[in-house]
Design an enzyme around this catalytic site. Structure first.
Site, PDB file in Angstrom:
ATOM      1  CE1 TYR A   1      13.661  31.609   6.070  1.00 21.24           C
ATOM      2  CE2 TYR A   1      13.878  29.274   5.582  1.00 21.24           C
ATOM      3  CZ  TYR A   1      13.701  30.578   5.160  1.00 21.24           C
ATOM      4  OH  TYR A   1      13.565  30.845   3.823  1.00 21.24           O
TER       5      TYR A   1
ATOM      6  CG  MET B   1      10.455  24.193   0.422  1.00 23.41           C
ATOM      7  SD  MET B   1       9.553  25.558  -0.329  1.00 23.41           S
ATOM      8  CE  MET B   1       8.337  24.690  -1.240  1.00 23.41           C
TER       9      MET B   1
ATOM     10  NE  ARG C   1      -6.990   0.881  11.927  1.00 20.97           N
ATOM     11  CZ  ARG C   1      -5.792   0.860  11.363  1.00 20.97           C
ATOM     12  NH1 ARG C   1      -5.017   1.941  11.406  1.00 20.97           N
ATOM     13  NH2 ARG C   1      -5.356  -0.218  10.751  1.00 20.97           N
TER      14      ARG C   1
ATOM     15  CE  LYS D   1      -0.420  -0.187   5.041  1.00 25.18           C
ATOM     16  NZ  LYS D   1      -1.300  -0.606   6.153  1.00 25.18           N
TER      17      LYS D   1
HETATM   18  C1  LIG Z   1      -0.572  -1.777   6.679  1.00 23.12           C
HETATM   19  C2  LIG Z   1      -1.181  -3.044   7.109  1.00 23.12           C
HETATM   20  C3  LIG Z   1      -0.372  -4.134   7.428  1.00 23.12           C
HETATM   21  C4  LIG Z   1       1.139  -4.060   7.447  1.00 23.12           C
HETATM   22  O1  LIG Z   1       1.554  -3.390   8.606  1.00 23.12           O
HETATM   23  P1  LIG Z   1       3.114  -3.208   8.931  1.00 23.12           P
HETATM   24  O2  LIG Z   1       3.118  -2.678  10.315  1.00 23.12           O
HETATM   25  O3  LIG Z   1       3.633  -2.219   7.954  1.00 23.12           O
HETATM   26  O4  LIG Z   1       3.738  -4.530   8.782  1.00 23.12           O
HETATM   27  C5  LIG Z   1      -0.986  -5.321   7.755  1.00 23.12           C
HETATM   28  N1  LIG Z   1      -2.345  -5.422   7.786  1.00 23.12           N
HETATM   29  C6  LIG Z   1      -3.153  -4.390   7.497  1.00 23.12           C
HETATM   30  C7  LIG Z   1      -4.618  -4.558   7.558  1.00 23.12           C
HETATM   31  C8  LIG Z   1      -2.599  -3.160   7.160  1.00 23.12           C
HETATM   32  O5  LIG Z   1      -3.396  -2.137   6.876  1.00 23.12           O
END
Ligand SMILES: *Cc1c(COP(=O)(O)O)cnc(C)c1O
Length: 370
Positions: free
Chosen positions: A261, A309, A130, A35
């Site tokens: 800055y 930046m 969630r 992802k």
């Molecule tokens: C992102 C995700 C993972 C992987 O998590 P990591 O901590 O990056 O290994 C596994 N399961 C779900 C449902 C996720 O959203």
């Protein structure tokens, strides 16, 4: 010459880190979680290193299309399932497995006209709160799915909230076991932290607890999910991304001179500093305070003052030979082999490696190396 900032994706390190997951969870198949564009690495760039995985897990339908476009015919899983009914058509066409976490997704499936029955993972909310069905609603959801001609395989899934910490996973594993007891179907459990810390104990070989699939993300990308308790080196993980640039300016400060800055750094003695071509617009965390580690010519030193930046200033005291054109590593591996783990930089900036690697900006050129 383009601005000298460059990210390198290390194919061999991705392959190596995948092997570590296999060692930790030898009985499970591995979803490589790609992802967020493979955690900022780029799906196409990471693919060569990760093609030894058993499947790819991701969120966006366009990312699923990209994985298929790479020629991957194996399993692809949508971790959040579909977002609207017509997404199911793409699932059918691309042969995607998808998570079902709410009753609306079951309604959509029930109304979906498909030739190809779907493979789904039903998600249990075992405490993360969630996504997913509560333990009391889980069986009814399963029964509804099981009655649908659109669905031919139903797996089971949950996600751990505390695999990296003291609370651990036992309470969630117990709920998962209860909710899925006696139900047929594959089980997918375990993010990186659970794979590294718990796969050899709680998840392995204990009857219904055994995970058929684990879902590994951040550890594939060379970061320790439980830093600073453990480092990437502790887990045997190698950095998969090096973010490098060069010194583009040098200043000789006198005692009392300030930098950048807000003048947040004041030299207490004559200090030679380098200005490097990287800033928050490249994805480097703006909140990294002065003192954040950085490598110059493979030697460890620190940033000074605020990140701006397009530039950051660094202390050249430990590298008196450094000058314009010297190699700077923001994280990853230097030319001399020295490693600066992204976890250390993230920690100094009050964030986690996930955010750092995902944030590398589109203006940063990326190369792939073995
Ligand atoms: C992102 C995700 C993972 C992987 O998590 P990591 O901590 O990056 O290994 C596994 N399961 C779900 C449902 C996720 O959203």
């Amino acid at each position: 010459m383009p601005r000298p900032i460059l990210a390198t994706v290390h194919t061999g390190a991705l392959r190596h880190n995948l092997e570590i997951a296999r060692e930790r969870a030898p009985d499970a198949r591995v979803w490589a979680v790609v992802k967020a564009n493979a955690y900022g690495h780029g799906i196409e760039r990471a693919f060569e290193g990760l093609r030894g995985a058993d499947g790819f897990a991701l969120l966006d339908l366009d990312e699923a299309e990209r994985v298929r476009a790479l020629g991957w015919r194996g399993p692809v899983l949508l971790l959040e399932g579909v977002f609207e009914p017509r997404d199911l058509e793409l699932c059918s066409r691309l042969g995607l497995w998808h998570t079902v976490h709410c009753s609306e997704q079951i309604d959509w499936l029930a109304a979906h006209k498909t030739q190809q029955p779907h493979k789904v993972f039903l998600k249990l909310n075992s405490g993360m709160n969630r996504l997913g069905f509560t333990p009391t609603a889980y069986r009814a959801a399963w029964a509804r799915l099981n009655a649908l001609p659109q669905v031919d395989e139903i797996g089971h899934m949950t996600h751990f909230s505390d695999a990296d910490g003291a609370r651990g996973i036992a309470h969630q594993v117990a709920l998962f076991e209860q909710a899925t007891e006696d139900l047929p179907g594959e089980r997918t459990l375990a993010n990186s932290a659970a794979i590294l810390r718990h796969a050899r104990s709680a998840l392995r070989g204990a009857g219904s607890l055994a995970a058929d699939w684990v879902r590994e993300g951040i550890a594939l990308y060379g970061s320790a999910p439980d830093f600073p308790e453990h480092s990437a080196a502790h887990w045997g993980l190698l950095p998969t991304m090096s973010l490098r640039t060069q010194v583009i300016g040098v200043q000789q400060l006198q005692a009392g001179d300030t930098v950048g800055y807000g003048s947040t750094f004041t030299a207490s003695a004559p200090t030679r500093i380098g200005v490097i071509a990287c800033g928050y617009a490249d994805g480097y965390p703006r909140h990294a305070p002065g003192g954040t580690p950085v490598l110059v010519d493979g030697v460890r030193t620190t940033t000074l003052g605020r990140v701006s930046m397009d530039m950051i200033t660094v202390d050249l005291t430990p590298v008196p030979g450094a000058g314009i054109g010297s190699e700077v590593v923001l994280w990853g591996r230097a030319g001399n082999g020295t490693v600066l783990p992204v976890d250390e930089v993230a920690h100094a900036a009050g964030t986690i490696a996930y955010e750092c690697v995902c944030a590398v900006a589109p203006r940063v050129r990326v190369e792939v190396a073995e």
